[in-house]
Design an enzyme around this catalytic site. Structure first.
Site, mmCIF file in Angstrom:
data_model
loop_
_atom_site.group_PDB
_atom_site.id
_atom_site.type_symbol
_atom_site.label_atom_id
_atom_site.label_comp_id
_atom_site.label_asym_id
_atom_site.label_seq_id
_atom_site.Cartn_x
_atom_site.Cartn_y
_atom_site.Cartn_z
ATOM 1 N N HIS A 186 -1.739 -7.754 2.529
ATOM 2 C CA HIS A 186 -1.716 -8.244 3.922
ATOM 3 C C HIS A 186 -2.859 -7.685 4.764
ATOM 4 C CE1 HIS A 186 0.018 -4.880 6.406
ATOM 5 N NE2 HIS A 186 0.420 -4.453 5.236
ATOM 6 N N CYS A 230 1.693 2.349 13.039
ATOM 7 C CA CYS A 230 2.853 3.115 12.575
ATOM 8 C C CYS A 230 3.213 4.196 13.577
ATOM 9 C CB CYS A 230 2.561 3.763 11.240
ATOM 10 S SG CYS A 230 1.374 2.868 10.267
ATOM 11 N N GLY A 258 0.812 -1.213 0.000
ATOM 12 C CA GLY A 258 0.000 0.000 0.000
ATOM 13 C C GLY A 258 0.847 1.265 0.000
ATOM 14 N N SER A 259 1.930 1.257 0.758
ATOM 15 C CA SER A 259 2.761 2.461 0.840
ATOM 16 C C SER A 259 3.357 2.814 -0.519
ATOM 17 C CB SER A 259 3.892 2.267 1.854
ATOM 18 O OG SER A 259 3.359 2.064 3.142
ATOM 19 N N GLN A 299 -7.813 -0.031 3.479
ATOM 20 C CA GLN A 299 -8.650 -0.570 4.564
ATOM 21 C C GLN A 299 -9.968 -1.155 4.072
ATOM 22 O OE1 GLN A 299 -8.216 -1.136 7.829
ATOM 23 N NE2 GLN A 299 -6.100 -0.437 7.743
#
Ligand SMILES: *Cc1c(COP(=O)(O)O)cnc(C)c1O
Length: 400
Positions: free
Chosen positions: A203, A327, A73-74, A181
């Site tokens: 994930h 995070c 995602g990042s 999400q």
């Protein structure tokens, strides 16, 4: 005997489904070929990659050729933000996003500000909801990109992305959606949302870690982010992570089949958990929208209690939970999301996020409801700042 682990941190990561592991195994062992090689060992790998791409496309109602695999995602968020900023810099230098985005969106925006781009961070209301009007009013002639998350990872609020997408489309502005999400949990349809790009991560829906994807609408102008070899139509270089990609494809296939049932079950258990906490523990505040909310998200602030202490005491009872986002936990900064929703520093620190998943049972929820009140009482008894009946964030002079 070891206590049973009750995993209530599915927003941070999910356990890999056994069927996903089974699908991956051959590609970690015998089927080790490079998916770009021409001999059959390579070709079978390539076919597996393309099958996975088709599963991901189907989950998003996208075309197969609009899906690009990434490391997660990042990377997908970084690629969208930097890639649009670069490709459209001749058109303008203004970006609109929100104050509650994931750091994978916020940090590239901060970096672009240092490079001369202008970024508007649209505020949210007390429930974490972005106003469509605020986004529309922020648009200028120089706006090239709007980035709004589908649902927030901390408080679970679902944002009005369809309405924002409509406006972006009318104005010809690239619309990026961080759907990490929501994908695999609630329906995500790139055409209903009218987005030009959308980020997802395996994930977060029972796939492996370190693999994700980005949907990029055909014709949308987005510069490549990782350059090198010619993989992914020369848009994303790097030898294919075949086991990861196959795992993501399997997870997407399973999600399409199971998503609706899982949401029904988690919504019911989520509501039991929320109602139970409200009934048993005084001086608390529900964070996030009560209705426009992810089916698996519970987030409360408890007056006079530190989030970290709650997590550690719950952990001693075998319950995995989170305060703010994974995070930011470990740092003492309060959550930027809760602050943007108007919570005080103190109340932000006293927040607890419990995120459910497909294997959570009614017994698990009952265990938490039996355990948590005692933990809160114990912490409040030791707290120098708590006095009962003050409520939570009850305004000036109150506990906030
Ligand atoms: C987890 C998450 C990300 C980052 O995804 P990774 O695959 O872990 O890099 C980005 N955005 C949101 C909303 C997330 O929840």
């Amino acid at each position: 005997m070891d206590k049973k682990l009750i995993y209530l941190d599915h927003a941070a990561t999910t356990p890999m489904d056994p069927l996903v592991l089974e699908a991956i195994m051959p590609y970690l062992t015998d089927q080790f070929g490079n998916a770009s090689s021409l001999y059959s060992l390579g070709r079978t790998n390539r076919e597996a990659v393309e099958e996975a791409r088709a599963h991901v496309a189907r989950l998003l109602n996208a075309k197969t050729e609009e899906i690009y695999f990434t490391s997660g995602g990042s990377e997908s968020d970084n690629w969208a933000i930097y890639g649009v900023a670069k490709a459209r810099q001749a058109k303008g230098n203004h970006i609109i996003t929100t104050k509650i985005e994931h750091h994978a969106v916020l940090e590239p925006c901060h970096a672009l500000e240092k490079m001369g781009y202008e970024v508007t961070y649209v505020p949210v209301d007390a429930n974490g909801l972005v106003s469509v009007e605020d986004v529309a009013n922020a648009i200028t002639e120089k706006t090239i990109l709007i980035s709004v998350m589908h649902a927030n990872n901390e408080v679970g609020t679902i944002e009005p992305v369809e309405e924002i997408g409509k406006i972006a489309k009318e104005k010809g502005i690239h619309f990026h959606v961080d759907a990490v999400q929501t994908v695999g949990h609630i329906p995500v349809d790139v055409n209903a949302i009218n987005c030009d790009s959308l980020a997802l991560s395996a994930h977060k829906f029972y796939g492996p870690k370190g693999v994700g994807a980005i949907y990029i609408r055909k014709g949308a102008r987005v510069s490549p982010f990782i350059i090198g070899g010619g993989q992914e139509g020369s848009k994303r270089a790097g030898t294919y992570n075949v086991p990861g990609i196959v795992g993501m494809g399997k997870a997407a296939e399973l999600a399409l089949k199971r998503m609706a049932d899982e949401a029904t079950v988690t919504t019911k258990l989520r509501d039991q958990l929320m109602a139970g906490i409200i009934a048993k523990i005084p001086d608390i505040k529900l964070n996030g929208d009560p209705v426009k909310r992810l089916p698996n998200n519970v987030n409360f602030s408890f007056a006079g209690v530190e989030g970290e202490s709650m997590i550690l005491l719950l952990d001693m009872q075998g319950v995995c939970s989170s305060s703010g986002s994974a995070c930011t936990s470990g740092s003492l900064d309060p959550s930027h999301v809760l602050l943007a929703m108007g919570l005080s520093h103190e109340t932000s620190h006293g927040s607890l996020r419990l995120t459910l998943g497909k294997d959570i049972t009614e017994d698990d929820i009952q265990f938490v409801l039996d355990t948590l009140p005692g933990i809160i009482t114990r912490l409040r008894d030791m707290s120098p700042i708590y006095s009962a009946g003050e409520g939570c964030d009850c305004g000036p002079g109150g506990c906030g």
